[in-house]
Design a protein around this motif. Structure first.
Motif, PDB file in Angstrom:
ATOM      1  N   GLN A  55       0.835  -1.205   0.000  1.00 26.39           N
ATOM      2  CA  GLN A  55       0.000   0.000   0.000  1.00 26.39           C
ATOM      3  C   GLN A  55       0.877   1.265   0.000  1.00 26.39           C
ATOM      4  OE1 GLN A  55      -3.105  -0.033  -0.712  1.00 26.39           O
ATOM      5  NE2 GLN A  55      -3.400  -2.233  -0.667  1.00 26.39           N
ATOM      6  N   SER A  56       0.508   2.255   0.804  1.00 20.65           N
ATOM      7  CA  SER A  56       1.203   3.544   0.691  1.00 20.65           C
ATOM      8  C   SER A  56       2.652   3.518   1.164  1.00 20.65           C
ATOM      9  CB  SER A  56       0.454   4.620   1.455  1.00 20.65           C
ATOM     10  OG  SER A  56      -0.683   5.009   0.730  1.00 20.65           O
ATOM     11  N   GLU A 149      -8.143  -2.476  -6.109  1.00 24.56           N
ATOM     12  CA  GLU A 149      -7.680  -1.082  -6.014  1.00 24.56           C
ATOM     13  C   GLU A 149      -8.095  -0.290  -7.258  1.00 24.56           C
ATOM     14  OE1 GLU A 149      -5.581   0.590  -3.824  1.00 24.56           O
ATOM     15  OE2 GLU A 149      -5.208  -1.060  -2.449  1.00 24.56           O
ATOM     16  N   ASN A 156      -8.946   7.936  -6.477  1.00 23.07           N
ATOM     17  CA  ASN A 156      -7.688   7.949  -7.229  1.00 23.07           C
ATOM     18  C   ASN A 156      -7.936   8.277  -8.705  1.00 23.07           C
ATOM     19  OD1 ASN A 156      -6.200   7.390  -4.950  1.00 23.07           O
ATOM     20  ND2 ASN A 156      -6.397   5.167  -5.205  1.00 23.07           N
ATOM     21  N   TYR A 180      -0.416   2.609 -10.463  1.00 23.45           N
ATOM     22  CA  TYR A 180      -0.426   2.901  -9.030  1.00 23.45           C
ATOM     23  C   TYR A 180      -1.092   1.755  -8.252  1.00 23.45           C
ATOM     24  CZ  TYR A 180      -1.876   5.086  -4.644  1.00 23.45           C
ATOM     25  OH  TYR A 180      -2.103   5.344  -3.321  1.00 23.45           O
ATOM     26  N   TYR A 232       1.064  11.792   6.620  1.00 23.92           N
ATOM     27  CA  TYR A 232      -0.075  12.654   6.256  1.00 23.92           C
ATOM     28  C   TYR A 232      -0.301  13.721   7.325  1.00 23.92           C
ATOM     29  CZ  TYR A 232      -0.785   8.393   3.517  1.00 23.92           C
ATOM     30  OH  TYR A 232      -0.602   7.306   2.704  1.00 23.92           O
ATOM     31  N   VAL A 250      -2.476   2.032   4.520  1.00 27.45           N
ATOM     32  CA  VAL A 250      -3.759   1.466   4.932  1.00 27.45           C
ATOM     33  C   VAL A 250      -3.708  -0.034   5.215  1.00 27.45           C
ATOM     34  CG1 VAL A 250      -5.296   3.207   3.931  1.00 27.45           C
ATOM     35  CG2 VAL A 250      -4.549   1.282   2.523  1.00 27.45           C
TER      36      VAL A 250
HETATM   37  N1  GLN Z   1      -3.921   1.953  -2.207  1.00 25.85           N
HETATM   38  C1  GLN Z   1      -4.374   2.880  -1.215  1.00 25.85           C
HETATM   39  C2  GLN Z   1      -5.204   3.967  -1.881  1.00 25.85           C
HETATM   40  O1  GLN Z   1      -4.835   4.415  -2.916  1.00 25.85           O
HETATM   41  C3  GLN Z   1      -3.182   3.447  -0.524  1.00 25.85           C
HETATM   42  C4  GLN Z   1      -3.527   4.489   0.490  1.00 25.85           C
HETATM   43  C5  GLN Z   1      -2.757   4.313   1.785  1.00 25.85           C
HETATM   44  O2  GLN Z   1      -2.157   3.289   2.050  1.00 25.85           O
HETATM   45  N2  GLN Z   1      -2.883   5.305   2.650  1.00 25.85           N
HETATM   46  O3  GLN Z   1      -6.227   4.371  -1.382  1.00 25.85           O
END
Ligand code: GLN
Length: 297
Positions: A55-56, A149, A156, A180, A232, A250
């Motif tokens: 993920q992020s 996703e 997104n 992404y 963030y 996430v």
């Molecule tokens: N794949 C997730 C999204 O685009 C990643 C966001 C995250 O990990 N904060 O919503």
């Protein structure tokens, strides 16, 4: 590592992400901690080899690859200022139309479009190859996660269309989101993620393989932006309490890069209101205190 894990497991606060079914179904009891040291060794707790989608936590590495593939010109295409907002805020820099920074979704969608490749498959291959060099082992995409996703990432898609309209995104919105989505769906475990964090912390050289993955200048720039934007709207709280540049996600994974010292990863799916793993933050504060990692300490 196991002693710290035993301190974290009784913590029951937080909720798993519900953004895609795979994350909503993640094991809430998963809890792993790993350290990657300059001598190439990795120390980890129980669960250190359990796979999860990055993920992020992929975003610092996407930024690094975009910087490498554009000879630093990526710095003109994406800002580096914290937003004080959630990861998926529908917001671009006023005046320029650029994403505010590479650690929020808009910025990472753009950095995916800046890596080398003529189409989504080539860009994905470049990203998987680059991430594997950071990890020191071949990584793979979880196709089910990538599909969810792409299908469910409406915000997104919205961000990508907005950047197209501003002229900042030069490939199609759907292609950028597809790349992404696959980057976010790469499977890692705490041990590999710690090595990835260590490679940035140690000037761009993977301590396990000895391979130079990016220049020391790029590693420095990426870690600096992790420090200011990586968590963030929780980045200030994180820098005060933990004091180690990091990136949250996430899936509950957090990658940490302690400059010149080590890389670390903590993963546990239940998240707080800012999308940070609850056990991850408590564990990172403990690790920082126990090992004296706070950069202002
Ligand atoms: N794949 C997730 C999204 O685009 C990643 C966001 C995250 O990990 N904060 O919503």
């Amino acid at each position: 590592m196991d002693a710290l894990r035993r301190r974290l497991v009784p913590e029951r606060d937080g909720e798993r992400s519900t953004s895609i079914p795979e994350l909503a179904d993640a094991d809430p009891d998963l809890c792993a901690i790993a350290l990657a040291l300059p001598d190439g060794s990795v120390r980890s707790s129980v669960d250190g080899d359990v796979p999860f989608s990055i993920q992020s936590a992929v975003k610092p590495f996407l930024f690094a690859l975009a910087l490498a593939d554009t000879d630093g010109a990526a710095l003109d295409r994406v800002g580096i200022e914290p937003t004080g907002e959630a990861f998926d805020a529908i917001k671009l820099e006023s005046g320029t139309g650029r994403p505010p920074n590479p650690m929020v979704n808009a910025g990472a969608i753009l950095t995916c479009a800046l890596v080398d490749g003529d189409d989504p498959d080539e860009r994905t291959a470049r990203i998987i190859g680059g991430l594997s060099a950071f990890a020191g082992r071949p990584l793979e995409v979880d196709d089910g996660v990538a599909h969810s996703e792409h299908l469910l990432g409406d915000r997104n898609h919205a961000l990508a269309h907005l950047m197209r309209d501003e002229g900042t995104l030069t490939i199609t919105a759907d292609e950028a989101v597809a790349v992404y989505a696959r980057a976010c769906a790469v499977l890692v475990d705490a041990e590999s993620l710690a090595v990835m964090g260590a490679t940035l912390a140690l000037g761009g050289v993977n301590p396990a393989t000895g391979q130079r993955v990016v220049s020391s200048r790029i590693a420095r720039d990426v870690v600096a932006v992790m420090a200011t934007c990586g968590v963030y709207d929780g980045s200030g709280r994180w820098m005060r309490g933990v004091g180690v540049p990091a990136k949250s996600s996430v899936s509950g994974a957090i990658v940490l890069s302690a400059p010149g010292t080590l890389g670390a990863a903590i993963v546990s799916p239940p998240l707080d209101e800012r999308g940070t793993s609850v056990r991850g933050r408590i564990g990172a504060e403990a690790l920082s205190a126990d090992l004296g990692l706070h950069v202002f300490g």
